[in-house]
Design a protein around this motif. Structure first.
Motif, PDB file in Angstrom:
ATOM      1  N   MET A   1      -6.695  16.564  -9.944  1.00  0.00           N
ATOM      2  CA  MET A   1      -5.424  17.231 -10.264  1.00  0.00           C
ATOM      3  C   MET A   1      -5.679  18.688 -10.646  1.00  0.00           C
ATOM      4  O   MET A   1      -5.027  19.596 -10.146  1.00  0.00           O
ATOM      5  N   VAL A   2      -6.654  18.918 -11.519  1.00  0.00           N
ATOM      6  CA  VAL A   2      -6.922  20.273 -12.006  1.00  0.00           C
ATOM      7  C   VAL A   2      -7.449  21.161 -10.877  1.00  0.00           C
ATOM      8  O   VAL A   2      -7.027  22.296 -10.715  1.00  0.00           O
ATOM      9  N   HIS A   3      -8.361  20.615 -10.083  1.00  0.00           N
ATOM     10  CA  HIS A   3      -8.983  21.444  -9.040  1.00  0.00           C
ATOM     11  C   HIS A   3      -8.267  21.324  -7.693  1.00  0.00           C
ATOM     12  O   HIS A   3      -8.741  21.863  -6.696  1.00  0.00           O
ATOM     13  N   LYS A   4      -7.160  20.593  -7.672  1.00  0.00           N
ATOM     14  CA  LYS A   4      -6.363  20.426  -6.452  1.00  0.00           C
ATOM     15  C   LYS A   4      -7.225  19.972  -5.269  1.00  0.00           C
ATOM     16  O   LYS A   4      -7.221  20.562  -4.191  1.00  0.00           O
ATOM     17  N   VAL A   5      -7.993  18.925  -5.504  1.00  0.00           N
ATOM     18  CA  VAL A   5      -8.832  18.369  -4.433  1.00  0.00           C
ATOM     19  C   VAL A   5      -8.005  17.299  -3.710  1.00  0.00           C
ATOM     20  O   VAL A   5      -7.626  16.303  -4.323  1.00  0.00           O
ATOM     21  N   PRO A   6      -7.692  17.491  -2.424  1.00  0.00           N
ATOM     22  CA  PRO A   6      -6.990  16.432  -1.705  1.00  0.00           C
ATOM     23  C   PRO A   6      -7.892  15.194  -1.661  1.00  0.00           C
ATOM     24  O   PRO A   6      -8.997  15.244  -1.123  1.00  0.00           O
ATOM     25  N   THR A   7      -7.435  14.118  -2.302  1.00  0.00           N
ATOM     26  CA  THR A   7      -8.287  12.936  -2.456  1.00  0.00           C
ATOM     27  C   THR A   7      -7.605  11.729  -1.815  1.00  0.00           C
ATOM     28  O   THR A   7      -6.421  11.486  -2.056  1.00  0.00           O
ATOM     29  N   PHE A   8      -8.363  11.020  -0.998  1.00  0.00           N
ATOM     30  CA  PHE A   8      -7.841   9.818  -0.344  1.00  0.00           C
ATOM     31  C   PHE A   8      -8.591   8.597  -0.862  1.00  0.00           C
ATOM     32  O   PHE A   8      -9.797   8.670  -1.108  1.00  0.00           O
ATOM     33  N   VAL A   9      -7.875   7.475  -0.989  1.00  0.00           N
ATOM     34  CA  VAL A   9      -8.521   6.189  -1.260  1.00  0.00           C
ATOM     35  C   VAL A   9      -8.384   5.387   0.023  1.00  0.00           C
ATOM     36  O   VAL A   9      -7.277   5.240   0.553  1.00  0.00           O
ATOM     37  N   ARG A  10      -9.496   4.912   0.576  1.00  0.00           N
ATOM     38  CA  ARG A  10      -9.445   4.235   1.871  1.00  0.00           C
ATOM     39  C   ARG A  10     -10.527   3.176   1.966  1.00  0.00           C
ATOM     40  O   ARG A  10     -11.376   3.073   1.081  1.00  0.00           O
ATOM     41  N   SER A  11     -10.508   2.397   3.042  1.00  0.00           N
ATOM     42  CA  SER A  11     -11.394   1.228   3.111  1.00  0.00           C
ATOM     43  C   SER A  11     -12.664   1.487   3.907  1.00  0.00           C
ATOM     44  O   SER A  11     -12.609   1.999   5.029  1.00  0.00           O
ATOM     45  N   SER A  12     -13.795   1.062   3.332  1.00  0.00           N
ATOM     46  CA  SER A  12     -15.056   1.162   4.082  1.00  0.00           C
ATOM     47  C   SER A  12     -15.159   0.007   5.074  1.00  0.00           C
ATOM     48  O   SER A  12     -16.062  -0.021   5.907  1.00  0.00           O
ATOM     49  N   PHE A  13     -14.235  -0.968   4.969  1.00  0.00           N
ATOM     50  CA  PHE A  13     -14.288  -2.115   5.881  1.00  0.00           C
ATOM     51  C   PHE A  13     -13.480  -1.880   7.155  1.00  0.00           C
ATOM     52  O   PHE A  13     -13.449  -2.721   8.041  1.00  0.00           O
TER      53      PHE A  13
ATOM     54  N   GLU B   1       3.467  15.905  -6.722  1.00  0.00           N
ATOM     55  CA  GLU B   1       4.738  15.181  -6.725  1.00  0.00           C
ATOM     56  C   GLU B   1       5.697  15.715  -5.640  1.00  0.00           C
ATOM     57  O   GLU B   1       6.381  14.953  -4.967  1.00  0.00           O
ATOM     58  N   GLU B   2       5.687  17.048  -5.463  1.00  0.00           N
ATOM     59  CA  GLU B   2       6.614  17.678  -4.510  1.00  0.00           C
ATOM     60  C   GLU B   2       6.310  17.257  -3.076  1.00  0.00           C
ATOM     61  O   GLU B   2       7.153  17.380  -2.202  1.00  0.00           O
ATOM     62  N   ASP B   3       5.095  16.786  -2.847  1.00  0.00           N
ATOM     63  CA  ASP B   3       4.728  16.420  -1.473  1.00  0.00           C
ATOM     64  C   ASP B   3       5.125  14.988  -1.116  1.00  0.00           C
ATOM     65  O   ASP B   3       4.738  14.473  -0.073  1.00  0.00           O
ATOM     66  N   ILE B   4       5.860  14.339  -2.030  1.00  0.00           N
ATOM     67  CA  ILE B   4       6.295  12.971  -1.741  1.00  0.00           C
ATOM     68  C   ILE B   4       7.806  12.998  -1.525  1.00  0.00           C
ATOM     69  O   ILE B   4       8.552  13.443  -2.391  1.00  0.00           O
ATOM     70  N   VAL B   5       8.210  12.561  -0.346  1.00  0.00           N
ATOM     71  CA  VAL B   5       9.616  12.706   0.010  1.00  0.00           C
ATOM     72  C   VAL B   5      10.468  11.688  -0.736  1.00  0.00           C
ATOM     73  O   VAL B   5      11.389  12.039  -1.468  1.00  0.00           O
ATOM     74  N   GLU B   6      10.147  10.427  -0.580  1.00  0.00           N
ATOM     75  CA  GLU B   6      10.981   9.398  -1.196  1.00  0.00           C
ATOM     76  C   GLU B   6      10.351   8.921  -2.484  1.00  0.00           C
ATOM     77  O   GLU B   6       9.247   8.386  -2.483  1.00  0.00           O
ATOM     78  N   GLN B   7      11.037   9.157  -3.601  1.00  0.00           N
ATOM     79  CA  GLN B   7      10.427   8.826  -4.886  1.00  0.00           C
ATOM     80  C   GLN B   7      11.186   7.674  -5.555  1.00  0.00           C
ATOM     81  O   GLN B   7      12.304   7.850  -6.008  1.00  0.00           O
ATOM     82  N   PRO B   8      10.603   6.480  -5.595  1.00  0.00           N
ATOM     83  CA  PRO B   8      11.292   5.377  -6.271  1.00  0.00           C
ATOM     84  C   PRO B   8      11.246   5.581  -7.789  1.00  0.00           C
ATOM     85  O   PRO B   8      10.490   6.429  -8.272  1.00  0.00           O
TER      86      PRO B   8
ATOM     87  N   ARG C   1       0.848  -1.192   0.000  1.00  0.00           N
ATOM     88  CA  ARG C   1       0.000   0.000   0.000  1.00  0.00           C
ATOM     89  C   ARG C   1       0.882   1.240   0.000  1.00  0.00           C
ATOM     90  O   ARG C   1       1.911   1.274   0.683  1.00  0.00           O
ATOM     91  N   LEU C   2       0.497   2.232  -0.772  1.00  0.00           N
ATOM     92  CA  LEU C   2       1.271   3.469  -0.825  1.00  0.00           C
ATOM     93  C   LEU C   2       0.617   4.501   0.099  1.00  0.00           C
ATOM     94  O   LEU C   2      -0.607   4.624   0.103  1.00  0.00           O
ATOM     95  N   ASP C   3       1.423   5.223   0.876  1.00  0.00           N
ATOM     96  CA  ASP C   3       0.845   6.293   1.707  1.00  0.00           C
ATOM     97  C   ASP C   3       0.434   7.459   0.826  1.00  0.00           C
ATOM     98  O   ASP C   3      -0.550   8.137   1.085  1.00  0.00           O
ATOM     99  N   ARG C   4       1.247   7.694  -0.220  1.00  0.00           N
ATOM    100  CA  ARG C   4       0.991   8.805  -1.129  1.00  0.00           C
ATOM    101  C   ARG C   4       1.310   8.382  -2.549  1.00  0.00           C
ATOM    102  O   ARG C   4       2.215   7.578  -2.766  1.00  0.00           O
ATOM    103  N   ILE C   5       0.613   8.959  -3.498  1.00  0.00           N
ATOM    104  CA  ILE C   5       0.957   8.767  -4.906  1.00  0.00           C
ATOM    105  C   ILE C   5       0.699  10.098  -5.617  1.00  0.00           C
ATOM    106  O   ILE C   5      -0.271  10.804  -5.280  1.00  0.00           O
ATOM    107  N   ALA C   6       1.578  10.443  -6.558  1.00  0.00           N
ATOM    108  CA  ALA C   6       1.429  11.721  -7.258  1.00  0.00           C
ATOM    109  C   ALA C   6       0.252  11.665  -8.230  1.00  0.00           C
ATOM    110  O   ALA C   6      -0.034  10.616  -8.804  1.00  0.00           O
ATOM    111  N   PHE C   7      -0.410  12.810  -8.420  1.00  0.00           N
ATOM    112  CA  PHE C   7      -1.550  12.886  -9.345  1.00  0.00           C
ATOM    113  C   PHE C   7      -1.201  12.255 -10.694  1.00  0.00           C
ATOM    114  O   PHE C   7      -1.966  11.464 -11.238  1.00  0.00           O
ATOM    115  N   GLU C   8      -0.049  12.664 -11.232  1.00  0.00           N
ATOM    116  CA  GLU C   8       0.317  12.192 -12.578  1.00  0.00           C
ATOM    117  C   GLU C   8       0.494  10.687 -12.630  1.00  0.00           C
ATOM    118  O   GLU C   8       0.144  10.042 -13.613  1.00  0.00           O
TER     119      GLU C   8
END
Ligand code: ADP
Ligand code: ASP
Ligand code: MG
Length: 412
Positions: free
Chosen positions: A222-234, A249-256, A193-200
């Motif tokens: 991305m266009v409207h800069k809506v902070p969006t989370f994907v999470r579990s209803s379970f 992208e800038e908000d992700i510290v470690e970029q593989p 699971r990723l904590d963060r992923i860039a819009f692109e």
């Protein structure tokens, strides 16, 4: 106080018990003092059933009536969730797309949201402190006053568009997994699971087959800069985990180098053999396909050794395969090819990562690893932050797992 949009997908509202569970998630946010709009999908399997009914009633169905039918699934869940909220003491009302109003284009079955009037919902927040339970996937085409749907998976797009229109602080997409993973966790148990992923990156993942979010929803976020989370209803409604944030992208510290692997089974390959090798041949093939609204993805033209004929291979979606073959066969003499060969038994596997911009040889390593597993590559495309290979469908899982391990994405 914050303003939130919470979206619940089909599995999260699959029966009345699960709808009650969703109501508890909503209650948590209401109790915390937030203004909440909820977007719901149809119960899982419902949309498929409605689509099948349309096809059964009329194989060449009128898309406007198809939309009237398939939009009904979301109407049911919106009403049911409002009822479940009432029973736990939360004021709520349901909204259909046209009541909001969510205005769309007239591309029935795959309409685009053009405009959302959030005024009535904001008023019901302010006056009645009511949760707005909105039917996802649907809107209305204003000039014809007909219901339109947004394409499969479209409730994600409804949610992000509503979040943008209401200027919500956050859009939470609740689903049956607890976030965005390095690849589909149902195929690769070692996916992380990723904590963060860039819009692109999320945009590429979604476009290349990861159906966890509809592509258009990521574009809007991305266009409207809506902070969006994907999470579990379970997750426990009292104590849920935050999930994955889609962010800059800038908000992700470690970029593989590679962030994720996606795959799409909705692919078809068409090869035209012994075409005339002359100017205008490509236009003669791809213009009629474009006129027939058939999207072409990968294209490979071989360089001929005799300078008179060549072969052209390209891909379309599996859904467009029959139509594409019919268009080309109809123009066989005009285009001037000897044989048309085609297959829907192919899959496109892609690796995605913004880190590819600054690293060379990323794709080359994949070609080597796949060859060592005996997987033949039929076509390749690359762009700035991804590459894709077209392979035989039987090797899908092996290829995805091989690349997942190769780029160090396996869970340890
Ligand atoms: P919903 O009904 O909630 O909209 P979907 O079935 O549309 O849910 O999307 C969730 C599914 O997406 C997951 O069950 C998972 O199998 C699939 N999926 C594909 N790729 C990924 C990925 N990279 N990360 C998480 N889930 C993924
Ligand atoms: N119910 C619609 C579908 O199954 C929309 C959605 O769930 O997002 O495609
Ligand atoms: Mg979905």
């Amino acid at each position: 106080m914050a303003r939130l949009v919470m979206k619940f997908g089909g599995t999260s509202v699959a029966d009345i018990d699960r709808i009650r569970n969703v109501a508890r998630h909503v209650k948590r946010e209401v109790d915390a003092g937030h203004e909440v709009a909820v977007v719901v999908s149809a119960m899982s399997g419902k949309t498929n059933e409605l689509v099948a009914w349309c096809k059964d009633a009329s194989p060449l169905y009128d898309a406007r009536e198809y939309d009237a039918v398939v939009a009904s699934g979301e109407q049911v869940t919106a009403g049911l969730l409002a009822l479940a909220l009432h029973t736990i003491g939360i004021p709520a009302r349901s909204w259909q797309g046209w009541q909001v109003a969510i205005k769309t284009s007239d591309a029935h079955g795959a309409a685009r949201i053009e405009e959302i009037h959030g005024g009535a919902i904001l008023e019901s927040f302010a006056k009645n402190r009511e949760v707005a339970v909105i039917a996802g996937f649907q809107g209305v085409h204003g000039p014809t006053n007909r219901i339109a749907t947004l394409g499969r998976g479209g409730s994600d797009t409804s949610a992000v568009a509503i979040a943008a229109a209401l200027k919500a602080d956050r859009c939470d997409i609740y689903t049956d997994v607890d976030g965005v993973y390095t690849t589909d966790p149902r195929i690769v148990p070692k996916a992380r699971r990723l904590d963060r992923i860039a819009f692109e990156e999320m945009l590429e993942m979604a476009s290349l087959g990861a159906k966890v979010l509809q592509v258009r929803s990521v574009e809007l976020a991305m266009v409207h800069k809506v902070p969006t989370f994907v999470r579990s209803s379970f997750d426990d409604p009292e104590n849920p985990r935050p999930g994955t944030l889609i962010c800059e992208e800038e908000d992700i510290v470690e970029q593989p180098v590679v962030t994720g692997i996606a795959f799409s089974r909705d692919e078809a390959q068409i090869t035209l053999r012994r075409l005339a090798d002359a100017p205008g041949v490509a236009a003669g093939i791809f213009m009629p396909l474009a006129d027939a609204n058939i999207n072409v993805d990968m294209i490979i033209q071989t360089v001929s050794d005799d300078k008179s004929t060549t072969d052209m291979t390209f891909t379309t979606t599996a859904a467009d395969f029959d139509r594409a073959c019919a268009v080309l066969e109809g123009l066989k003499d005009k285009i001037g090819f000897a044989v048309l060969e085609g297959s829907t038994d192919v899959v496109k596997v892609s690796a995605i990562g913004v880190g590819m911009r600054s690293h060379a040889g990323v794709a080359a390593r994949a070609f080597k690893a796949l060859s060592e597993k005996g997987i033949n590559i039929r076509a390749i495309t690359t762009s700035e932050i991804k590459f894709s290979v077209l392979i035989e469908a039987a090797y899908t899982e092996l290829a995805v797992r091989t690349l997942h391990t190769l780029y160090g994405l396996d869970k340890v």
